[in-house]
Design an enzyme around this catalytic site. Structure first.
Site, short mmCIF file in Angstrom:
data_model
loop_
_atom_site.label_atom_id
_atom_site.label_comp_id
_atom_site.label_asym_id
_atom_site.label_seq_id
_atom_site.Cartn_x
_atom_site.Cartn_y
_atom_site.Cartn_z
N HIS A 1 1.12 -0.69 -0.29
CA HIS A 1 0.40 -0.19 -0.36
C HIS A 1 0.97 1.04 -0.18
O HIS A 1 2.18 0.88 0.33
CB HIS A 1 -1.23 -0.22 1.02
N ASP B 1 0.66 5.25 1.88
CA ASP B 1 -0.33 5.29 2.73
C ASP B 1 -0.61 6.74 2.73
O ASP B 1 -0.31 7.56 1.66
CB ASP B 1 1.49 6.21 4.17
N ARG C 1 8.84 -8.77 15.09
CA ARG C 1 8.85 -7.57 14.32
C ARG C 1 8.06 -6.79 15.21
O ARG C 1 6.52 -6.33 15.24
CB ARG C 1 8.60 -7.56 12.49
N HIS D 1 4.99 0.06 -0.28
CA HIS D 1 5.74 -0.45 0.95
C HIS D 1 4.74 -1.83 1.24
O HIS D 1 3.63 -1.82 1.12
CB HIS D 1 5.96 0.45 1.22
C1 AKG Z 1 1.59 0.77 7.65
O1 AKG Z 1 1.42 0.23 9.56
O2 AKG Z 1 0.97 1.53 7.30
C2 AKG Z 1 3.03 -0.25 7.92
O3 AKG Z 1 3.63 -0.09 6.33
C3 AKG Z 1 3.63 -0.63 8.36
C4 AKG Z 1 5.44 -0.86 7.99
C5 AKG Z 1 5.80 -1.81 8.98
O4 AKG Z 1 5.68 -2.14 10.34
O5 AKG Z 1 7.27 -1.65 9.53
#
Ligand code: AKG
Length: 330
Positions: A205, A207, A272, A262
């Site tokens: 997606h 942002d 993570r 990303h």
């Molecule tokens: C988001 O929460 O919009 C992400 O893209 C997460 C990225 C991540 O967790 O490193």
């Protein structure tokens, strides 16, 4: 170990075909003490829509403290975490991302960063562990907001536009519609072994906001899509921040900055934890190319819309939809 309730394998998304991903060393690294930082930031936003920031001035202690608090929350029994959900969109969520069928190997807490509109569910999280969690969140967010303002002002300097707060004032505004997300991707050895494929933690997606400031622990998983469509892994660095250009900033620069696609892959062995501040403008703000940036006779690539209109459209879409599409001029 925290285990998310096991969904049917076919409910989760996997990467079926994908070019081999590289660990890139050429992801731009911006040292904020470098006098060239403003120029390098603009170049990174144009080329990648993504960069890493070092010498950012945010105390490491704020990052590690919040990470510890987040893990304490994510280690709670499922029934307790569920009391902070389902997300409305704020609160605790697990596996389902949004309301349109996106799923991932993830659990998360989405918080509003505007104290006067903090949602009741977000408050219930703080009430569980009030003083420590709340102060860890507040310290972290206020430091990261300042970093975000500085980055947006450096962008304006680098673009040669005045006043230098033309972008940052939208996030400094008390009605700024920004939010903050804590993500937890538990390890997934069994699922991965069963499927034999890479399991998606968070699907691809862009942002929607203007800018996102991301920090993670030292577990890899984040990948970005380059201009040529190649996916590359971003080496983790728990001391640094990673900056994403969002859709709104792409529009405000009339496509000069690139909103970066990303995604996150789950790790078989390590969990993570990521924390992301999403800087959004006030709801009634018009999202349009900045007049000071438009060259003579340059036309906007986009129709006129407000952040509220764009946000509503985003909520109705799937993660991987090209969400700016309907707002582009034909
Ligand atoms: C988001 O929460 O919009 C992400 O893209 C997460 C990225 C991540 O967790 O490193």
């Amino acid at each position: 170990m925290v285990v998310l309730s096991q969904p049917a394998l076919n409910q989760l998304s996997h990467i079926k075909t994908c070019k081999p991903t590289n660990l890139v060393s050429e992801i731009p690294v911006i040292d904020l003490s470098d006098p060239q930082a403003k120029t390098l930031i603009v170049k990174a936003c144009e080329e990648f829509g993504f960069f890493k920031v070092v010498n950012h001035g945010v105390p490491l202690e704020f990052m590690t403290k919040l990470e510890t608090e987040a893990l304490t929350f994510f280690k709670l029994p499922q029934s307790e975490k569920d009391r902070a959900g389902p997300p409305d969109p704020f609160g605790y969520g697990s596996k389902r991302i949004g309301t349109n069928g996106d799923v991932g190997w993830i659990e998360y807490l989405l918080l509003n960063t505007n104290p006067d509109v903090i949602s009741p569910k977000s408050l219930s999280i703080f009430q569980e562990n009030p003083v420590i969690f709340r102060s860890a969140v507040n310290n972290y967010i206020s430091a990261v907001k300042n970093l975000c303002f500085e980055l947006l002002e450096l962008m304006a300097d680098g673009l040669g536009i005045q006043p230098r707060n033309v972008l940052s004032k939208l996030l400094r505004d008390e009605k700024s519609d920004s939010c903050f997300r804590l993500n937890h991707y538990p390890p997934c050895p069994e699922l991965q072994a069963l499927s034999g494929r890479n399991l998606i933690g968070f699907g691809e997606h862009t942002d929607p906001q203007m800018i996102s400031v991301l920090r993670s622990n030292n577990t890899s998983g984040l990948q970005i899509c380059l201009k040529d469509g190649t996916w590359v892994s971003v080496p983790p660095d728990y001391t640094s921040f990673f900056i994403n250009v969002g859709d709104s900033l792409q529009v405000m620069t009339n496509g000069r900055f690139r909103s970066v696609k990303h995604r996150v892959m789950a790790d078989t062995m390590k969990s993570r934890v990521s924390m992301i501040y999403f800087g959004g403008p006030p709801l009634n703000e018009k999202i349009a190319p900045l007049p000071s940036l438009m060259r003579k006779e340059e036309e906007s690539l986009y129709k006129e819309f407000t952040w509220c209109e764009y946000k509503k459209a985003v909520y109705k879409s799937r993660l991987s939809d090209y969400r700016l599409g309907p707002f582009e001029k034909c």
